[in-house]
Design a protein around this motif. Structure first.
Motif, mmCIF file in Angstrom:
data_model
loop_
_atom_site.group_PDB
_atom_site.id
_atom_site.type_symbol
_atom_site.label_atom_id
_atom_site.label_comp_id
_atom_site.label_asym_id
_atom_site.label_seq_id
_atom_site.Cartn_x
_atom_site.Cartn_y
_atom_site.Cartn_z
ATOM 1 N N ASN A 661 0.801 -1.223 0.000
ATOM 2 C CA ASN A 661 0.000 0.000 0.000
ATOM 3 C C ASN A 661 0.833 1.271 0.000
ATOM 4 O OD1 ASN A 661 -2.222 -1.809 2.030
ATOM 5 N ND2 ASN A 661 -2.857 -0.895 0.087
ATOM 6 N N ILE A 662 2.157 1.167 0.059
ATOM 7 C CA ILE A 662 2.979 2.373 0.096
ATOM 8 C C ILE A 662 2.789 3.191 -1.184
ATOM 9 C CG2 ILE A 662 5.036 1.277 -0.856
ATOM 10 C CD1 ILE A 662 4.875 4.003 1.889
ATOM 11 N N ASP A 663 2.568 2.524 -2.306
ATOM 12 C CA ASP A 663 2.315 3.244 -3.555
ATOM 13 C C ASP A 663 0.985 3.993 -3.486
ATOM 14 O OD1 ASP A 663 4.681 2.417 -4.706
ATOM 15 O OD2 ASP A 663 3.789 0.623 -5.618
ATOM 16 N N ASP A 664 -0.015 3.389 -2.799
ATOM 17 C CA ASP A 664 -1.297 4.078 -2.624
ATOM 18 C C ASP A 664 -1.119 5.340 -1.784
ATOM 19 O OD1 ASP A 664 -2.821 2.126 -4.008
ATOM 20 O OD2 ASP A 664 -2.795 0.840 -2.247
ATOM 21 N N VAL A 665 -0.313 5.244 -0.717
ATOM 22 C CA VAL A 665 -0.065 6.404 0.144
ATOM 23 C C VAL A 665 0.639 7.503 -0.645
ATOM 24 C CG1 VAL A 665 1.085 7.229 2.224
ATOM 25 C CG2 VAL A 665 0.011 4.972 2.210
ATOM 26 N N VAL A 671 -2.710 15.116 -3.528
ATOM 27 C CA VAL A 671 -4.053 15.624 -3.236
ATOM 28 C C VAL A 671 -4.097 16.337 -1.889
ATOM 29 C CG1 VAL A 671 -6.485 14.950 -2.982
ATOM 30 C CG2 VAL A 671 -5.017 13.748 -4.615
ATOM 31 N N VAL A 672 -3.218 15.951 -0.949
ATOM 32 C CA VAL A 672 -3.212 16.542 0.391
ATOM 33 C C VAL A 672 -2.533 17.911 0.347
ATOM 34 C CG1 VAL A 672 -2.379 16.289 2.753
ATOM 35 C CG2 VAL A 672 -3.265 14.304 1.515
ATOM 36 N N ARG A 673 -3.192 18.904 0.901
ATOM 37 C CA ARG A 673 -2.692 20.275 0.829
ATOM 38 C C ARG A 673 -1.686 20.592 1.936
ATOM 39 N NH1 ARG A 673 -7.262 22.159 0.320
ATOM 40 N NH2 ARG A 673 -7.770 23.144 2.321
ATOM 41 N N TYR A 674 -1.923 20.082 3.171
ATOM 42 C CA TYR A 674 -1.069 20.460 4.290
ATOM 43 C C TYR A 674 -0.392 19.267 4.971
ATOM 44 C CZ TYR A 674 -3.693 24.823 3.867
ATOM 45 O OH TYR A 674 -4.264 25.969 3.387
ATOM 46 N N ARG A 675 -1.195 18.294 5.446
ATOM 47 C CA ARG A 675 -0.608 17.254 6.298
ATOM 48 C C ARG A 675 -1.311 15.910 6.098
ATOM 49 N NH1 ARG A 675 2.329 17.380 11.319
ATOM 50 N NH2 ARG A 675 2.173 19.663 11.282
ATOM 51 N N LEU A 676 -0.496 14.870 6.106
ATOM 52 C CA LEU A 676 -0.985 13.491 6.103
ATOM 53 C C LEU A 676 -0.483 12.796 7.365
ATOM 54 C CD1 LEU A 676 -2.321 10.997 4.739
ATOM 55 C CD2 LEU A 676 -0.106 10.557 3.631
ATOM 56 N N TRP A 677 -1.420 12.343 8.189
ATOM 57 C CA TRP A 677 -1.080 11.610 9.405
ATOM 58 C C TRP A 677 -1.126 10.110 9.093
ATOM 59 C CZ3 TRP A 677 -0.400 14.628 13.920
ATOM 60 C CH2 TRP A 677 -0.825 15.961 13.817
ATOM 61 N N GLU A 699 10.237 2.556 3.568
ATOM 62 C CA GLU A 699 8.987 3.257 3.261
ATOM 63 C C GLU A 699 9.123 4.756 3.496
ATOM 64 O OE1 GLU A 699 6.197 -0.607 4.467
ATOM 65 O OE2 GLU A 699 6.734 0.927 5.946
ATOM 66 N N ILE A 700 9.841 5.120 4.557
ATOM 67 C CA ILE A 700 10.087 6.540 4.833
ATOM 68 C C ILE A 700 10.883 7.168 3.687
ATOM 69 C CG2 ILE A 700 11.362 8.127 6.323
ATOM 70 C CD1 ILE A 700 10.563 6.335 8.684
ATOM 71 N N ASN A 701 11.866 6.449 3.197
ATOM 72 C CA ASN A 701 12.678 6.969 2.092
ATOM 73 C C ASN A 701 11.823 7.168 0.831
ATOM 74 O OD1 ASN A 701 14.935 6.900 3.733
ATOM 75 N ND2 ASN A 701 15.664 4.928 2.943
ATOM 76 N N GLN A 702 10.934 6.227 0.561
ATOM 77 C CA GLN A 702 10.059 6.358 -0.605
ATOM 78 C C GLN A 702 9.125 7.561 -0.453
ATOM 79 O OE1 GLN A 702 8.299 2.649 -2.320
ATOM 80 N NE2 GLN A 702 9.336 1.606 -0.626
ATOM 81 N N LEU A 703 8.614 7.763 0.756
ATOM 82 C CA LEU A 703 7.727 8.905 1.007
ATOM 83 C C LEU A 703 8.466 10.228 0.832
ATOM 84 C CD1 LEU A 703 5.808 7.535 4.117
ATOM 85 C CD2 LEU A 703 4.779 8.109 1.912
ATOM 86 N N GLN A 704 9.664 10.298 1.395
ATOM 87 C CA GLN A 704 10.434 11.537 1.295
ATOM 88 C C GLN A 704 10.792 11.845 -0.155
ATOM 89 O OE1 GLN A 704 11.466 13.847 4.041
ATOM 90 N NE2 GLN A 704 11.362 14.869 2.046
ATOM 91 N N SER A 705 11.145 10.803 -0.899
ATOM 92 C CA SER A 705 11.474 10.997 -2.310
ATOM 93 C C SER A 705 10.260 11.522 -3.077
ATOM 94 C CB SER A 705 11.944 9.674 -2.924
ATOM 95 O OG SER A 705 12.184 9.816 -4.307
ATOM 96 N N VAL A 720 4.827 10.294 10.256
ATOM 97 C CA VAL A 720 4.948 8.843 10.377
ATOM 98 C C VAL A 720 5.523 8.454 11.741
ATOM 99 C CG1 VAL A 720 5.223 8.452 7.902
ATOM 100 C CG2 VAL A 720 7.244 8.880 9.325
ATOM 101 N N GLY A 721 5.468 9.393 12.682
ATOM 102 C CA GLY A 721 6.169 9.244 13.960
ATOM 103 C C GLY A 721 7.289 10.256 14.018
ATOM 104 N N ILE A 722 7.873 10.478 12.847
ATOM 105 C CA ILE A 722 8.745 11.635 12.632
ATOM 106 C C ILE A 722 8.110 12.457 11.518
ATOM 107 C CG2 ILE A 722 10.837 10.433 13.372
ATOM 108 C CD1 ILE A 722 11.561 10.081 10.437
ATOM 109 N N ILE A 723 8.481 13.721 11.407
ATOM 110 C CA ILE A 723 7.844 14.611 10.443
ATOM 111 C C ILE A 723 8.667 14.659 9.159
ATOM 112 C CG2 ILE A 723 6.966 16.923 9.991
ATOM 113 C CD1 ILE A 723 5.495 15.456 12.193
ATOM 114 N N LEU A 724 8.034 14.320 8.045
ATOM 115 C CA LEU A 724 8.650 14.459 6.730
ATOM 116 C C LEU A 724 8.058 15.696 6.061
ATOM 117 C CD1 LEU A 724 8.360 10.737 5.509
ATOM 118 C CD2 LEU A 724 10.180 11.789 6.865
ATOM 119 N N ARG A 725 8.877 16.424 5.308
ATOM 120 C CA ARG A 725 8.427 17.682 4.692
ATOM 121 C C ARG A 725 8.741 17.676 3.211
ATOM 122 N NH1 ARG A 725 10.757 18.844 9.555
ATOM 123 N NH2 ARG A 725 9.527 20.102 11.041
#
Length: 728
Positions: A661-665, A671-677, A699-705, A720-725
């Motif tokens: 599901n990481i690709d779905d995330v 689509v998310v304007r400010y924050r995804l929890w 997964e964190i690396n894929q999200l950050q990329s 994700v427990g830590i904040i990615l920007r």
């Protein structure tokens, strides 16, 4: 596809007990067998024994079968009792062999190639006020009951081989489950799983024990089960059971089909005293009879709640869904060479039907609808279409005796289903069928007959001795909707609408939506009447959506309003009408919070409405919904097609996502304007039964990329427990 469980007992050979003895299978190899197989050995038969070893004549399931230790009438009393019990055990094996398991009509499946899998077996606190339904009444089959919630919590899972252990908590077990969950199949597999002479299992069905006259426990267990059995063999076999009750497990299947209720105090009678069946069962439950014997009941949940405290089981187990891997094994076995094609089509065209496949009976119905699609109905992509297709396929049923006018049969049966649902019951009497001109034998593919009989035949004393219920409760709900759409007068339909949007009509309401908005009229049906009902229904649906949405905006903490809102979305989704969905989307709340489990049945309707949402959303909260991989993928596939930045904040904390599901995330980030929890939204194990976990480093690396590639006016944060920007 046949949905009638065969309860006709052929006792024609019951008296022939002289030619075969039984060596049962072991619990370790029960998974490799589906029936008891008997073949003759080449060894010469002799009633006498040399060197203390029995002569072998027969082999059952590749196990040699010992002949009697001594000829009839010789030997000591203990040997005679044991030989008598072996004779009765042989009849029991034949009975289990005749029972068989459910199969799919019209699908060529080799029974030996079907893997034996079991639903998840979960220990639950049924009698501690956390799980038990309040009353024995009809409840919509879609409701995520307390039992289902317990199933999804971290409850103790029991393995099949553990069920026959006889420690303190297992001396009396109740195995409960909803229609189609596999209770009867499991009980028969347990009965086949024993090791002679160390442990024996005995299986009887409550539906076969609704006797009027008093009888002894010996008659109940042996003589009534096999009327051709002679008195001496029955008595000797029962004496063996009494002496060896620590080796025995008695399995009684279908307590909800009993016509008697257990009373609080069991009478303190001896084994020779004739008693009512309810008193014999109470004496077994209280351990007055066979105190060292293990006792197992199976039942639908509503019947067990009324068992008096003094007679309650020491442990209650819930039959849950099939585990994903086991469901897929059965799917592949049933669909054969077409499995990949059908599985891909189902996941692409109707992914919301996949979770329903985890119920064994629903799995068979969905496969049947995929194998035999109806030209009139089209592809079975909704639950309404699945059931409509299955009913269409019943036309080809070899067991359907009412061939003159199938439409007339369905209309009559739908009237019975509506009346039962309206009065709040799942039990249908023969008298109710005959009032509309039907007989139980006419509809044997659709209803299960529960005959009360005395002796070897299924003779009925009077009509009230035959009770019926649909093989799956959703069939009753489908036929009730069928009656409302195709038979009910318009004026009566208008009157029904006052109550139709109450909770107890939820599943019927969805089927009405599917039949009115998606499927066409029946041949020779009143098209004008159906058109008027459609207009009235759609108008009422929009009014309800506007009213509930407005109330929810004022009180977002009201879980009852959320349930009502999502139930209305389910109606819209079942109807598959884009114009109605567009109007529904206008009432969609700009801030939606769903901090509670979401039934997978509600996902397709939610997604269908979301496809038509064009307004900006401030918050979409889907935390603690227990979304699995399939449900989340279906929701994410819709959201990622929305406009960039259309959702301000989105929360998917504490769900049951899988690594896939990481690709779905990642698709949501645009689509998310400010924050995804997304704290602890992944499950530790692939089967969804583990504790939740945070995203791992990969997964964190894929999200950050993915965040780094987003082009937005403001930064997007992922928690994700830590904040990615994102890089603005």
């Amino acid at each position: 596809m046949s949905f009638l469980r065969n309860i006709t007992r052929n006792e024609g050979d019951a008296s022939n007990t002289d030619n075969l003895e039984v060596e049962p299978t072991t619990s370790s190899n029960v998974a490799a067998m589906s029936t008891v197989q008997i073949r003759e050995s080449n060894v010469e038969n002799s009633p006498m024994v040399f060197g203390g070893q029995p002569t072998i004549k027969y082999v059952i399931n590749n196990h040699p079968v010992p002949q009697p230790v001594a000829a009839e009438g010789s030997g000591n009393a203990s040997d005679r009792r044991e030989n008598a019990f072996k004779k009765v055990l042989k009849l029991h094996c034949k009975y289990l062999d005749r029972e068989g398991d459910l199969s799919i009509q019209g699908v060529n499946v080799c029974k030996d190639e079907i893997p034996v899998v079991h639903p998840m077996i979960l220990e639950i606190p049924f009698f501690e006020g956390k799980s038990a339904p309040k009353e024995e009444r009809y409840q919509p089959s879609d409701k995520l009951s307390e039992l289902a919630k317990n199933q999804q919590e971290e409850t103790k899972q029991i393995q099949f081989d553990e069920l026959l252990k006889k420690d303190g908590d297992s001396s009396f077990i109740s195995i409960i489950g909803y229609p189609g969950s596999g209770k009867s199949v499991l009980s028969k597999r347990l009965a086949r799983s024993y090791t002679w002479p160390h442990h024996i299992c005995w299986h009887r069905k409550f539906m076969d024990m609704n006797y009027r006259d008093k009888l002894t426990i010996e008659e109940l267990i042996f003589k009534k089960a096999f009327p051709g059995l002679d008195d001496d063999t029955s008595a000797q076999a029962f004496n063996w059971l009494v002496e060896n009750d620590d080796k025995a497990t008695l399995i009684f299947d279908g307590f909800d089909q009993a016509e008697f209720e257990l009373k609080g105090n069991s009478p303190k009678e001896d084994y020779q005293t004739p008693m009512h069946v309810r008193d014999i069962m109470a004496s077994l439950c209280s351990k007055h009879f066979l105190p060292n014997c293990q006792l197992i009941f199976t039942s639908r949940p509503h019947s067990m709640i009324f068992v008096p405290k003094s007679l309650r089981p020491s442990s209650t187990l819930l039959l849950g869904d099939l585990a994903p891997a086991d469901m897929k094994k059965l799917f592949v076995a049933y669909t054969g060479t077409k499995s990949d094609k059908i599985w891909t089509k189902l996941n692409n065209n109707a992914p919301h039907l996949v979770p329903l496949c985890h119920n064994p009976l629903m799995l068979q119905m969905i496969i049947s609808s995929q194998f035999h699609p109806s030209k009139r109905i089209g592809e079975a992509t909704t639950l309404t279409r699945v059931f409509a297709t299955v009913v269409e396929n019943l036309r080809r049923s070899e067991n359907l005796r009412y061939q003159e006018d199938f439409n007339e049969l369905v209309l009559k049966l739908s009237q019975v289903a509506y009346n039962a649902t309206k009065t709040g019951t799942v039990v249908i009497t023969t008298e109710q069928l005959r009032k509309v001109g039907l007989d139980p034998s006419t509809v044997q593919d659709i209803v299960i007959q529960l005959f009360a009989h005395d002796g070897a035949t299924n003779s009925r004393v009077f009509d009230g001795d035959c009770r019926l219920y649909f093989c799956h409760q959703t069939f009753q709900e489908f036929f009730a909707a069928f009656y409302i759409v195709y038979q009910m007068l318009v004026k009566d339909f208008k009157a029904l609408l006052k109550n139709l949007f109450e909770d107890n009509w939820s599943v019927v309401r969805r089927f009405i939506s599917g039949l009115l908005l998606d499927l066409g009229p029946l041949p020779d049906s009143d098209a004008d009447s159906r058109k008027m009902k459609k207009e009235i229904f759609v108008e009422t649906l929009h009014q309800r959506l506007a009213k509930i949405s407005s109330k929810y905006v004022e009180n977002t903490d009201d879980e009852a309003l959320i349930d009502q809102l999502f139930d209305l979305y389910a109606c819209v989704g079942e109807g598959k009408d884009s114009s109605i969905a567009t109007k529904a989307a206008k009432h969609f709340p700009t801030a939606l919070y769903l901090p509670q489990p979401m039934n997978s049945n509600l996902v397709p309707g939610f997604c269908f409405v979301m496809k038509h949402v064009t307004k900006q959303l401030d918050v979409l909260g889907l935390s603690y919904c227990r979304l699995d991989a399939n449900s989340f993928h279906e929701i994410a596939s819709v959201i990622k097609e929305m406009k960039p930045g259309q959702i301000g904040e989105m929360n998917i904390n504490n769900n049951n996502l899988q690594p896939s599901n990481i690709d779905d995330v990642i698709g949501l980030l645009r689509v998310v304007r400010y924050r995804l929890w997304m704290r602890e939204c992944f499950n530790r194990f692939d089967d969804g039964n583990g504790r939740r976990r945070v995203a791992n480093q990969d997964e964190i690396n894929q999200l950050q990329s993915a965040l780094n590639k987003i082009q937005t006016r403001s930064k997007v944060y992922v928690d994700v427990g830590i904040i990615l920007r994102s890089q603005k």
